[in-house]
Design a protein around this motif. Structure first.
Motif, mmCIF file in Angstrom:
data_model
loop_
_atom_site.group_PDB
_atom_site.id
_atom_site.type_symbol
_atom_site.label_atom_id
_atom_site.label_comp_id
_atom_site.label_asym_id
_atom_site.label_seq_id
_atom_site.Cartn_x
_atom_site.Cartn_y
_atom_site.Cartn_z
ATOM 1 N N ARG A 33 0.836 -1.207 0.000
ATOM 2 C CA ARG A 33 0.000 0.000 0.000
ATOM 3 C C ARG A 33 0.865 1.250 0.000
ATOM 4 N N VAL A 81 2.158 1.727 -3.498
ATOM 5 C CA VAL A 81 1.106 2.246 -4.377
ATOM 6 C C VAL A 81 0.871 3.723 -4.129
ATOM 7 N N ASP A 82 0.877 4.127 -2.867
ATOM 8 C CA ASP A 82 0.680 5.546 -2.534
ATOM 9 C C ASP A 82 1.785 6.416 -3.117
ATOM 10 N N LYS A 104 3.582 5.753 -5.808
ATOM 11 C CA LYS A 104 3.373 5.838 -7.250
ATOM 12 C C LYS A 104 2.271 6.842 -7.575
ATOM 13 N N TYR A 105 1.198 6.779 -6.813
ATOM 14 C CA TYR A 105 0.066 7.681 -7.048
ATOM 15 C C TYR A 105 0.474 9.137 -6.839
ATOM 16 N N THR A 113 2.439 10.285 -9.839
ATOM 17 C CA THR A 113 1.546 10.502 -10.978
ATOM 18 C C THR A 113 0.806 11.822 -10.842
ATOM 19 N N ASN A 114 0.320 12.127 -9.642
ATOM 20 C CA ASN A 114 -0.384 13.393 -9.408
ATOM 21 C C ASN A 114 0.538 14.583 -9.645
ATOM 22 N N TYR A 164 -3.204 6.986 -15.186
ATOM 23 C CA TYR A 164 -3.112 5.654 -14.556
ATOM 24 C C TYR A 164 -2.480 4.654 -15.526
ATOM 25 N N GLU A 189 1.031 5.253 -15.107
ATOM 26 C CA GLU A 189 1.505 4.928 -13.760
ATOM 27 C C GLU A 189 1.892 3.461 -13.618
ATOM 28 N N GLN A 202 7.762 5.172 -14.090
ATOM 29 C CA GLN A 202 8.266 5.367 -12.741
ATOM 30 C C GLN A 202 9.753 5.699 -12.739
#
Length: 262
Positions: free
Chosen positions: A186, A189-190, A192-193, A196-197, A224, A227, A233
């Motif tokens: 998790r 994933v956070d 990566k997010y 992306t933002n 996404y 991403e 990345q």
């Protein structure tokens, strides 16, 4: 008996005469532009008082030569002697003035403020109060995300003095049950997010439309799509804007083909 009767008669005449000298005075407080509701009227001679209604009307018992005091927070205090003309009148109007508490001119140093918030905010060159400006020891410490805090708790347990005597069992249980691994995923994933933002925020919508040819409603889906690609990345981590933009051009062409947007 005759003398007693005469004395009683004289007392009765005296009290009747006194009773005739008391009347119910009616009037109205007038103060243009001010609220005249609840103005206090006190007869300081008889210690009786009343207040005005919503329109400033009042009524109070008075005798000739009594003194009335009118007072309210928003109005200047007024003293009204009950003279013979006032006592004999059927209705009196009492004008009052607004009370203004004037202060002397004050200059606020060192900024010489004008009182206009917009002007003063632009004129003042004051650094914002932050951990860095205050020189706190943890000023540059990174604030963990919610997922990172949960991972830290799952890995090390909640700190308490008992940990010094006997290590907690929660970290071991979390590792066996797979909770620690799930929280690590998790956190990844956070991160990566968040990357992306940051990329999406750096590109104006007009570039998505004109150069990448991605409709506005599809921007989030396209990001996404990028991403989940390892190359994206890596390029974000390298912080090479030119290579990243070339990648987005290539990736947008593939995205349009997959979604039949050509």
């Amino acid at each position: 008996m005759k003398k007693i009767s005469i004395l009683l008669g004289l007392f009765m005449v005296f009290f009747v005469a006194q009773g005739q000298n008391v009347k119910l005075l009616k009037g109205k407080v007038i103060a243009p532009g001010e609220d005249v509701t609840g103005v206090t009227i006190q007869n300081v001679s008889t210690k009786k008082a009343t207040i005005t209604d919503f329109e400033g009307n009042f009524s109070i018992e008075v005798r000739e030569l009594d003194t009335l005091v009118f007072s309210a927070v928003q109005l200047k205090r007024k003293i009204l002697p009950v003279t013979e003309p006032i006592f004999n009148s059927s209705f009196v109007r009492v004008p009052m003035q607004a009370f203004v508490n004037e202060l002397r001119e004050v200059v606020v140093l060192p900024y010489n403020l004008s009182g206009d918030l917009n002007t003063d905010a632009k004129a003042m060159n004051v650094a914002p109060v932050t951990a860095e400006s205050l020189g706190l020891p943890n000023a540059h410490a990174k604030i963990p995300t919610q997922s990172e805090r949960k991972l830290m708790q799952a890995s090390y347990g909640k700190f308490n003095l008992g940990m010094l005597l006997s290590p907690p069992l929660d970290p071991l249980i979390n590792m066996i049950t797979g909770r620690t691994k799930m929280l690590k995923n998790r956190v990844a994933v956070d991160k990566k997010y968040a990357k992306t933002n940051a990329v999406e925020a750096s590109i104006v919508d007009s570039l998505f439309l004109s150069e990448l040819k991605i409709p506005k409603r599809k921007i989030a889906d396209f990001m996404y799509f990028c991403e989940v690609d390892d190359e994206f990345q890596q390029l974000v981590s390298r912080k090479d804007q030119l290579l990243l933009w070339e990648y987005l051009l290539r990736r947008s062409k593939l995205y349009r083909e997959n979604n039949e947007l050509e």
